[in-house]
Design a protein around this motif. Sequence first.
Motif, PDB file in Angstrom:
ATOM      1  N   HIS A  31       2.220   5.144  -1.430  1.00  0.00           N
ATOM      2  CA  HIS A  31       1.434   3.966  -1.822  1.00  0.00           C
ATOM      3  C   HIS A  31       0.482   4.374  -2.955  1.00  0.00           C
ATOM      4  O   HIS A  31      -0.235   5.375  -2.840  1.00  0.00           O
ATOM      5  CB  HIS A  31       0.632   3.423  -0.642  1.00  0.00           C
ATOM      6  CG  HIS A  31       1.467   3.005   0.534  1.00  0.00           C
ATOM      7  ND1 HIS A  31       2.086   1.782   0.617  1.00  0.00           N
ATOM      8  CD2 HIS A  31       1.809   3.676   1.667  1.00  0.00           C
ATOM      9  CE1 HIS A  31       2.754   1.696   1.747  1.00  0.00           C
ATOM     10  NE2 HIS A  31       2.601   2.830   2.405  1.00  0.00           N
ATOM     11  N   PRO A  61      -6.542  -7.485  -0.203  1.00  0.00           N
ATOM     12  CA  PRO A  61      -5.241  -7.192  -0.831  1.00  0.00           C
ATOM     13  C   PRO A  61      -4.936  -8.150  -1.978  1.00  0.00           C
ATOM     14  O   PRO A  61      -5.193  -9.351  -1.847  1.00  0.00           O
ATOM     15  CB  PRO A  61      -4.246  -7.364   0.318  1.00  0.00           C
ATOM     16  CG  PRO A  61      -5.064  -7.068   1.551  1.00  0.00           C
ATOM     17  CD  PRO A  61      -6.427  -7.627   1.256  1.00  0.00           C
ATOM     18  N   VAL A  91       2.326   0.607   6.351  1.00  0.00           N
ATOM     19  CA  VAL A  91       1.608  -0.437   5.609  1.00  0.00           C
ATOM     20  C   VAL A  91       0.263   0.137   5.185  1.00  0.00           C
ATOM     21  O   VAL A  91      -0.496   0.647   6.017  1.00  0.00           O
ATOM     22  CB  VAL A  91       1.411  -1.696   6.472  1.00  0.00           C
ATOM     23  CG1 VAL A  91       0.588  -2.738   5.717  1.00  0.00           C
ATOM     24  CG2 VAL A  91       2.767  -2.280   6.875  1.00  0.00           C
ATOM     25  N   TYR A  92      -0.032   0.068   3.887  1.00  0.00           N
ATOM     26  CA  TYR A  92      -1.278   0.630   3.381  1.00  0.00           C
ATOM     27  C   TYR A  92      -2.384  -0.411   3.438  1.00  0.00           C
ATOM     28  O   TYR A  92      -2.139  -1.624   3.516  1.00  0.00           O
ATOM     29  CB  TYR A  92      -1.077   1.142   1.955  1.00  0.00           C
ATOM     30  CG  TYR A  92      -2.200   2.026   1.489  1.00  0.00           C
ATOM     31  CD1 TYR A  92      -2.550   3.166   2.205  1.00  0.00           C
ATOM     32  CD2 TYR A  92      -2.915   1.715   0.338  1.00  0.00           C
ATOM     33  CE1 TYR A  92      -3.588   3.981   1.778  1.00  0.00           C
ATOM     34  CE2 TYR A  92      -3.949   2.529  -0.097  1.00  0.00           C
ATOM     35  CZ  TYR A  92      -4.289   3.662   0.629  1.00  0.00           C
ATOM     36  OH  TYR A  92      -5.316   4.457   0.215  1.00  0.00           O
ATOM     37  N   GLU A  93      -3.635   0.076   3.343  1.00  0.00           N
ATOM     38  CA  GLU A  93      -4.791  -0.774   3.587  1.00  0.00           C
ATOM     39  C   GLU A  93      -4.881  -1.988   2.667  1.00  0.00           C
ATOM     40  O   GLU A  93      -5.310  -3.062   3.092  1.00  0.00           O
ATOM     41  CB  GLU A  93      -6.082   0.044   3.497  1.00  0.00           C
ATOM     42  CG  GLU A  93      -6.291   0.760   2.175  1.00  0.00           C
ATOM     43  CD  GLU A  93      -7.550   1.612   2.175  1.00  0.00           C
ATOM     44  OE1 GLU A  93      -8.168   1.763   3.243  1.00  0.00           O
ATOM     45  OE2 GLU A  93      -7.912   2.121   1.095  1.00  0.00           O
ATOM     46  N   ASN A  94      -4.487  -1.827   1.395  1.00  0.00           N
ATOM     47  CA  ASN A  94      -4.567  -2.974   0.485  1.00  0.00           C
ATOM     48  C   ASN A  94      -3.190  -3.372  -0.039  1.00  0.00           C
ATOM     49  O   ASN A  94      -3.083  -4.042  -1.070  1.00  0.00           O
ATOM     50  CB  ASN A  94      -5.505  -2.688  -0.684  1.00  0.00           C
ATOM     51  CG  ASN A  94      -4.993  -1.583  -1.594  1.00  0.00           C
ATOM     52  OD1 ASN A  94      -4.489  -0.579  -1.123  1.00  0.00           O
ATOM     53  ND2 ASN A  94      -5.133  -1.766  -2.895  1.00  0.00           N
ATOM     54  N   GLN A  95      -2.146  -2.971   0.666  1.00  0.00           N
ATOM     55  CA  GLN A  95      -0.797  -3.342   0.256  1.00  0.00           C
ATOM     56  C   GLN A  95      -0.614  -4.848   0.374  1.00  0.00           C
ATOM     57  O   GLN A  95      -0.913  -5.428   1.423  1.00  0.00           O
ATOM     58  CB  GLN A  95       0.233  -2.627   1.135  1.00  0.00           C
ATOM     59  CG  GLN A  95       1.675  -2.920   0.758  1.00  0.00           C
ATOM     60  CD  GLN A  95       2.650  -2.144   1.633  1.00  0.00           C
ATOM     61  OE1 GLN A  95       2.239  -1.282   2.416  1.00  0.00           O
ATOM     62  NE2 GLN A  95       3.932  -2.457   1.523  1.00  0.00           N
ATOM     63  N   SER A  99       0.897  -8.368   1.151  1.00  0.00           N
ATOM     64  CA  SER A  99       1.872  -8.799   2.152  1.00  0.00           C
ATOM     65  C   SER A  99       3.121  -9.340   1.465  1.00  0.00           C
ATOM     66  O   SER A  99       3.033 -10.001   0.424  1.00  0.00           O
ATOM     67  CB  SER A  99       1.268  -9.889   3.040  1.00  0.00           C
ATOM     68  OG  SER A  99       2.258 -10.439   3.895  1.00  0.00           O
ATOM     69  N   GLU A 150       0.060  -7.808   9.031  1.00  0.00           N
ATOM     70  CA  GLU A 150      -1.388  -7.622   9.076  1.00  0.00           C
ATOM     71  C   GLU A 150      -1.797  -6.765  10.270  1.00  0.00           C
ATOM     72  O   GLU A 150      -2.743  -5.972  10.184  1.00  0.00           O
ATOM     73  CB  GLU A 150      -2.104  -8.974   9.129  1.00  0.00           C
ATOM     74  CG  GLU A 150      -2.017  -9.764   7.841  1.00  0.00           C
ATOM     75  CD  GLU A 150      -2.588  -8.998   6.654  1.00  0.00           C
ATOM     76  OE1 GLU A 150      -3.640  -8.325   6.816  1.00  0.00           O
ATOM     77  OE2 GLU A 150      -1.980  -9.047   5.571  1.00  0.00           O
ATOM     78  N   ARG A 179      -1.250  -3.286   9.274  1.00  0.00           N
ATOM     79  CA  ARG A 179      -2.294  -2.873   8.322  1.00  0.00           C
ATOM     80  C   ARG A 179      -3.573  -2.482   9.078  1.00  0.00           C
ATOM     81  O   ARG A 179      -4.105  -1.391   8.911  1.00  0.00           O
ATOM     82  CB  ARG A 179      -2.594  -4.011   7.347  1.00  0.00           C
ATOM     83  CG  ARG A 179      -3.652  -3.657   6.305  1.00  0.00           C
ATOM     84  CD  ARG A 179      -4.325  -4.899   5.717  1.00  0.00           C
ATOM     85  NE  ARG A 179      -3.404  -5.882   5.211  1.00  0.00           N
ATOM     86  CZ  ARG A 179      -2.790  -5.827   4.042  1.00  0.00           C
ATOM     87  NH1 ARG A 179      -2.981  -4.792   3.259  1.00  0.00           N
ATOM     88  NH2 ARG A 179      -1.974  -6.800   3.669  1.00  0.00           N
ATOM     89  N   TRP A 180      -4.060  -3.383   9.924  1.00  0.00           N
ATOM     90  CA  TRP A 180      -5.360  -3.175  10.554  1.00  0.00           C
ATOM     91  C   TRP A 180      -5.319  -2.208  11.721  1.00  0.00           C
ATOM     92  O   TRP A 180      -6.369  -1.766  12.201  1.00  0.00           O
ATOM     93  CB  TRP A 180      -5.954  -4.518  10.969  1.00  0.00           C
ATOM     94  CG  TRP A 180      -6.392  -5.304   9.784  1.00  0.00           C
ATOM     95  CD1 TRP A 180      -5.687  -6.269   9.128  1.00  0.00           C
ATOM     96  CD2 TRP A 180      -7.617  -5.155   9.062  1.00  0.00           C
ATOM     97  NE1 TRP A 180      -6.390  -6.727   8.043  1.00  0.00           N
ATOM     98  CE2 TRP A 180      -7.581  -6.075   7.988  1.00  0.00           C
ATOM     99  CE3 TRP A 180      -8.736  -4.341   9.226  1.00  0.00           C
ATOM    100  CZ2 TRP A 180      -8.631  -6.187   7.081  1.00  0.00           C
ATOM    101  CZ3 TRP A 180      -9.776  -4.469   8.328  1.00  0.00           C
ATOM    102  CH2 TRP A 180      -9.722  -5.379   7.269  1.00  0.00           C
ATOM    103  N   SER A 237      -7.080   0.884  10.721  1.00  0.00           N
ATOM    104  CA  SER A 237      -8.453   0.733  10.258  1.00  0.00           C
ATOM    105  C   SER A 237      -9.458   1.107  11.344  1.00  0.00           C
ATOM    106  O   SER A 237      -9.093   1.502  12.459  1.00  0.00           O
ATOM    107  CB  SER A 237      -8.693  -0.717   9.817  1.00  0.00           C
ATOM    108  OG  SER A 237      -8.797  -1.559  10.957  1.00  0.00           O
TER     109      SER A 237
END
Length: 444
Positions: free
Chosen positions: A125, A185, A227-231, A233, A419, A422-423, A426
Motif C-alpha cells: 500500500h 479515505p 485493507v490499509y487505513e486510508n485505502q 473502498s 470498513e 479497515r478499522w 485501528s
Amino acid sequence: MSAGAPPLSGPPRPQAKGLNCPKCGAAIVLRSFGQAQTVVCASCRCILDAKDPNLAILQQFEAITRDVKPLIPLGTRGKLRGTDYEVVGFQRRSTKVDGITYYWHEYVLFNPYKGIRYLSEYNGHWNDISICKQLPMSEGTSANYLGEIYKHFQTCDASTDFVLGEFPWQVRVGEHAAVTDFVHPPRVLSSEKLDKEVSWSIGEYMYGREICDAFKLPGDPPEAMGVYENQPSPITINVAGIWVTFAAFAVFLLALMAAFDMRAKKEPVLQQTYQFNRADAKSETSFVSDEFVLGGGTSTVEVKTSAPVDNHWIYLNYALINQDTGQAWDFGREVSYYHGYDNDGSWSEGKRTDSVVIPSVPAGHYYLRIEPEADPSLPRIAYTVDVIRDVPVFGIYGIAFVALLLPALVISWRAYTFERSRWSESDHPPMQLSSMSSSSEDDE
C-alpha cells in the motif's frame, strides 16, 4: 531580440555535488543540495551532517539490516502527479503492537523547483505525502484540515531502524517518534512528535501499479495485503443513497400494488361444495362442475380449495376448460394439515385452504373438471371450490422488490466488510464497544 544577442534560456539544471565520506572515503553525492541536512554513506552507513563542508559524522550504526533494499533505488527519477522527482532518501521504520513488529518504508523525493515530498509503502500500500500547508485542528478523536474532517485511526511509537541517502532533517537510527494518524479515505492526516517538535503531513493513497509506472520500475509491484487505513473502498457508490433510492422504489411498488388491488374486480363466478366418498371414487374418479361465465376481457382467475382436513390430506387434479374453444389449463393442488406434540411441544404443518392463480384467461363459458384423491385412511370428506375472476397478482411485485433489495444488500455488505477490515487494524476496532459493554456487565 537584437542580432548577435545570446539566446534566452531557463534556470540552469542543478548538478549533483560530489563529496567523500570522512570515515571510509567513499564518494558521497548530494542530490537535494541545500535541502539536505543529513546524508547517509552508502558504504559504511555513517550518518553525516550535509550542512558541514567536511561532512561531520553525526552517527555510526551497524547496518544489521543490510538486506533491506528500497523498491525504488536511490537516484531513480520519475514523474509523480505531473512533476519530475528523484528519489534521494530511504528509511525503514517500525512499531511494535501486542508483541508484533510492523515495518514500513518511506522515500524522500526531490525536485529542485517543487522541493521535497515523500512516499510511504506498507505491505504493498502506497501513499503520496507532503507537508501540510497550514496547521490542522485536532480535538479528541477527530481532526479538521482545510474543512475536511478526519477520524482518529491510531497512535503508535515509530522507530527508525535503517536509513539511506539524504534527509531534510537530522535523521538518526534508533530515534522514536509518536505518530498519530487520522483518516478520511483516500487521504490520511498524520502528526509526528519528536521531542517537543510536532510536524503534520497529508497523504493520499496510491496503487502500486501507479508507482511502478511513474518511476518505470520493472516487473509487477508487490501485491497489496489486507485493507490499509486510508485505502479507498471499492464501493464507490453512496450506500446511503442506494437505500434512499431503494426506499423510493419500494414505496412506488406499494402504491402500485394498492392501485391494482383497488382496480381488481375480484368477481366470484363459482362456489360449490363437493363430497369425496371413497366408495363412490372406485367407480368414478372425476366429474365436472357447473358451467360459469368469465366476462369482460382477458383476466386472472383464482381457484380456491378448502377442506376440514385433520392429520389428513386431499389432492385434487383440476382442469379449467373453455367450453367454446376446448382450451384447457391443467393443474393439481393439495390441501393438508397435520399437528401434534413432541419433545419440543406442540407443532403444526400445512393449512386447510389452498389457492392458485391462472394468468391471462380469456372471457368465455367455462367449467372445471375435478378428479379428487385422498388419504387412504380418510373414507369421506367435504371440500369447497371457489372460482374468482380478476384478482390481483402480487408475486411480480415481490420479485421486483427482491430484485431491488438484493443489490442494496450486496453493496451494503461489501462496504460493511471492507470498513470492518479497515478499522479492525485501528485503535478503535469494531468490536471494542461491545467488548467493553460485556466487560462492564461482567464486573457488575
